[in-house]
Enzyme design. Structure first.
Site, PDB file in Angstrom:
ATOM      1  N   ARG A   1       0.680  -1.137  -0.115  1.00 25.82           N
ATOM      2  CA  ARG A   1      -0.455   0.027  -0.064  1.00 25.82           C
ATOM      3  C   ARG A   1       0.606   1.214  -0.082  1.00 25.82           C
ATOM      4  NH1 ARG A   1      -2.752  -4.099   1.348  1.00 25.82           N
ATOM      5  NH2 ARG A   1      -1.156  -4.405   2.655  1.00 25.82           N
ATOM      6  N   THR A   2       1.851   1.194   1.043  1.00 28.83           N
ATOM      7  CA  THR A   2       2.432   2.077   0.954  1.00 28.83           C
ATOM      8  C   THR A   2       2.808   3.047   0.009  1.00 28.83           C
ATOM      9  OG1 THR A   2       3.062   2.253   3.229  1.00 28.83           O
ATOM     10  CG2 THR A   2       4.048   4.435   2.885  1.00 28.83           C
TER      11      THR A   2
ATOM     12  N   LYS B   1      26.590  -3.491  -0.564  1.00 34.28           N
ATOM     13  CA  LYS B   1      27.922  -2.998  -0.986  1.00 34.28           C
ATOM     14  C   LYS B   1      28.432  -2.236   0.418  1.00 34.28           C
ATOM     15  CE  LYS B   1      27.319  -2.937  -5.753  1.00 34.28           C
ATOM     16  NZ  LYS B   1      27.587  -1.433  -7.021  1.00 34.28           N
TER      17      LYS B   1
ATOM     18  N   ARG C   1      11.471   4.010   3.520  1.00 30.38           N
ATOM     19  CA  ARG C   1      11.299   2.921   4.323  1.00 30.38           C
ATOM     20  C   ARG C   1      12.457   2.171   4.864  1.00 30.38           C
ATOM     21  NH1 ARG C   1       5.740  -0.895   4.054  1.00 30.38           N
ATOM     22  NH2 ARG C   1       5.005   0.779   5.360  1.00 30.38           N
TER      23      ARG C   1
ATOM     24  N   HIS D   1       5.209   5.949  11.534  1.00 30.13           N
ATOM     25  CA  HIS D   1       5.066   5.705  10.440  1.00 30.13           C
ATOM     26  C   HIS D   1       3.658   7.103  10.151  1.00 30.13           C
ATOM     27  CE1 HIS D   1       2.693   4.173   6.307  1.00 30.13           C
ATOM     28  NE2 HIS D   1       3.366   2.751   6.505  1.00 30.13           N
TER      29      HIS D   1
HETATM   30  C1  NCD Z   1       1.650  -1.144   8.217  1.00 29.16           C
HETATM   31  C2  NCD Z   1       3.877  -0.775   8.120  1.00 29.16           C
HETATM   32  O1  NCD Z   1       3.949  -0.738   7.482  1.00 29.16           O
HETATM   33  O2  NCD Z   1       3.926  -0.367   9.485  1.00 29.16           O
HETATM   34  N1  NCD Z   1       1.110  -1.769   7.322  1.00 29.16           N
HETATM   35  C3  NCD Z   1       1.322   0.362   6.168  1.00 29.16           C
HETATM   36  O3  NCD Z   1       2.443   0.847   5.784  1.00 29.16           O
HETATM   37  N2  NCD Z   1       0.738  -0.334   6.006  1.00 29.16           N
HETATM   38  C4  NCD Z   1       2.053  -2.777   9.367  1.00 29.16           C
HETATM   39  C5  NCD Z   1       2.094  -3.618   9.442  1.00 29.16           C
HETATM   40  O4  NCD Z   1       3.213  -4.068   8.688  1.00 29.16           O
HETATM   41  O5  NCD Z   1       1.938  -4.584   9.657  1.00 29.16           O
END
Ligand code: NCD
Length: 310
Positions: A56-57, A86, A107, A135
Site C-alpha cells: 500500500r504505502t 555493498k 522506508r 509511520h
Molecule cells: C504497516 C506498516 O508497514 O507499518 N503497513 C502499512 O504501511 N499499511 C502495518 C504492518 O505492516 O502491519
C-alpha cells in the site's frame, strides 16, 4: 508554502491547523482523481527507496505522483538491490539520490533513519516507516479516514488493538490524536507488546486520556473506532515472544455484534488473521476505504513537499 524544506519525519510535527489544511487538500485530491488527475507535478521526480516490504504505502505514493503528472524512480528492495549491500551508508545513498530527484520517500528498518536521511539532503524526505518507530503518513490517512467517517475526531473513543510495541502506526496515530479534544484511547494488547512508555509520556504531557487493558470484549461496546493491528512477527527477538503475543485478539462476527452500530473497524493492513473475512461485508469494516484514502493524503503531501498548490 514556506521556503523551508518540508520533510515528513514523524507525527508530532503536525498540529491541528496543519492537519486541517492537509485534510482539505486531500479532499480536493479526491476530485482531482475523479477527474482523471492533473499535471501539476510534470517534470518532477520522486524516488521511492524501500528497505522493507510494502504494498500500500509504496504503490499509493507512486500512484499519487503519477496522478499529479510526476515521474517515479526507485527500488522496492533496497536492502538487496541498492548499494547498501555493498556497504554504502544510508547517508551516502541519500546524498546520491538527492541529485536525481525532487522528493524521497523512504522506508527503512531502523528507528530514526528518516531523520538521518533528512540531515544530509536538500530535498524533502518522507518517512514511510522507520523500523518500529513511526509511520506518519499512515497516521495521516488513519486520521483522515476517522474524520471522514464521523465528520470529526474530537470526543471519539478509540481502541488500539494488537501489537502496540512494535506497531509503528499506533505510535504515530497516538501522537496525531493528541491534537484533538476529549478523545479517549484504549490500548488493548498482550502484556509483552503494550504501548511503549515514551508514547504514554507524550500523551500524558498533552493531557490525553487513555487506559491500558487486556479486555477487548469489555470496551468493544462503547468505542467508536476499533483500530486493529498485525502482530509484527519480523520485529520480535524470538519466536517464543511472538507466540506469546499472537492470536490473542481477533475481530470476527461475534466481536462485531458487541460493537455499536455507528462504530468502525480500521486496520493499517496487511492483516494476518486478526480480522476474519466475515467482517468484510459489514458496513462498519472501513479498512479498505481507509487504504484507498492513502492515495489522496499522499497526493496532498507530495504536492505540499514540492511546493505546488493547486
Ligand atoms: C504497516 C506498516 O508497514 O507499518 N503497513 C502499512 O504501511 N499499511 C502495518 C504492518 O505492516 O502491519
Amino acid at each position: 508554502m514556506d521556503r523551508k524544506l518540508y520533510h515528513v519525519l514523524g507525527a508530532k510535527q503536525f498540529d491541528r491547523a496543519e492537519l486541517e489544511r492537509l485534510f482539505a487538500a486531500s479532499r480536493e485530491m479526491e476530485d482531482v482523481v475523479a477527474a482523471g488527475g492533473d499535471r501539476r507535478l510534470a517534470g518532477r521526480i520522486m524516488t521511492t527507496l524501500f528497505f522493507e516490504a510494502s504494498t500500500r504505502t509504496r504503490l499509493s505514493f507512486e500512484s499519487a505522483m503519477h496522478r499529479l503528472g510526476g515521474s517515479v524512480i526507485g527500488t522496492e528492495n533496497a536492502a538487496q538491490f541498492s548499494s547498501a549491500i555493498k556497504g554504502e551508508t544510508l547517508e551516502d545513498t541519500i546524498r546520491i539520490i538527492s541529485g536525481y530527484s525532487d522528493v524521497i520517500v523512504m522506508r527503512h528498518t531502523e528507528i530514526g533513519s528518516a531523520k538521518r536521511a533528512a540531515a544530509v539532503t536538500g530535498v524533502p524526505v518522507i518517512n514511510a516507516g522507520d523500523g518500529a518507530g513511526e509511520h506518519p503518513t499512515q497516521a495521516l490517512l488513519d486520521a483522515y479516514t476517522i474524520n471522514k467517517e464521523f465528520g470529526r475526531i474530537d470526543g471519539l473513543k478509540i481502541a488500539m488493538v494488537g501489537d502496540l510495541a512494535y506497531g509503528r502506526t499506533v505510535h504515530s496515530l497516538s501522537y496525531m490524536l493528541a491534537n484533538y479534544q476529549d478523545v479517549m484511547i484504549y490500548y488493548i494488547a498482550p502484556e509483552n507488546v503494550q504501548i511503549p512508555a515514551n508514547v504514554k509520556r507524550y500523551m500524558d504531557g498533552k493531557g490525553i486520556r487513555y487506559q491500558e487493558t487486556h479486555d477487548l470484549n469489555a470496551v468493544a461496546g462503547s468505542v467508536d473506532v476499533v483500530y486493529q493491528t498485525r502482530i509484527q512477527k519480523e520485529r520480535f527477538p524470538s519466536l517464543e515472544e511472538y507466540e506469546k503475543a499472537s492470536g490473542k485478539y481477533i475481530i470476527d462476527g461475534e466481536l462485531l455484534s458487541r460493537m455499536r452500530k455507528e462504530a468502525i473497524v480500521l486496520h493499517p493492513l496487511p492483516r494476518a488473521g486478526e480480522i476474519a473475512e466475515e467482517v468484510d461485508a459489514d458496513p462498519r469494516a472501513a479498512y479498505f476505504r481507509q487504504a484507498h484514502n492513502g492515495l489522496y493524503i499522499r497526493m496532498a503531501l507530495i504536492a505540499k513537499c514540492l511546493g505546488v498548490a493547486d
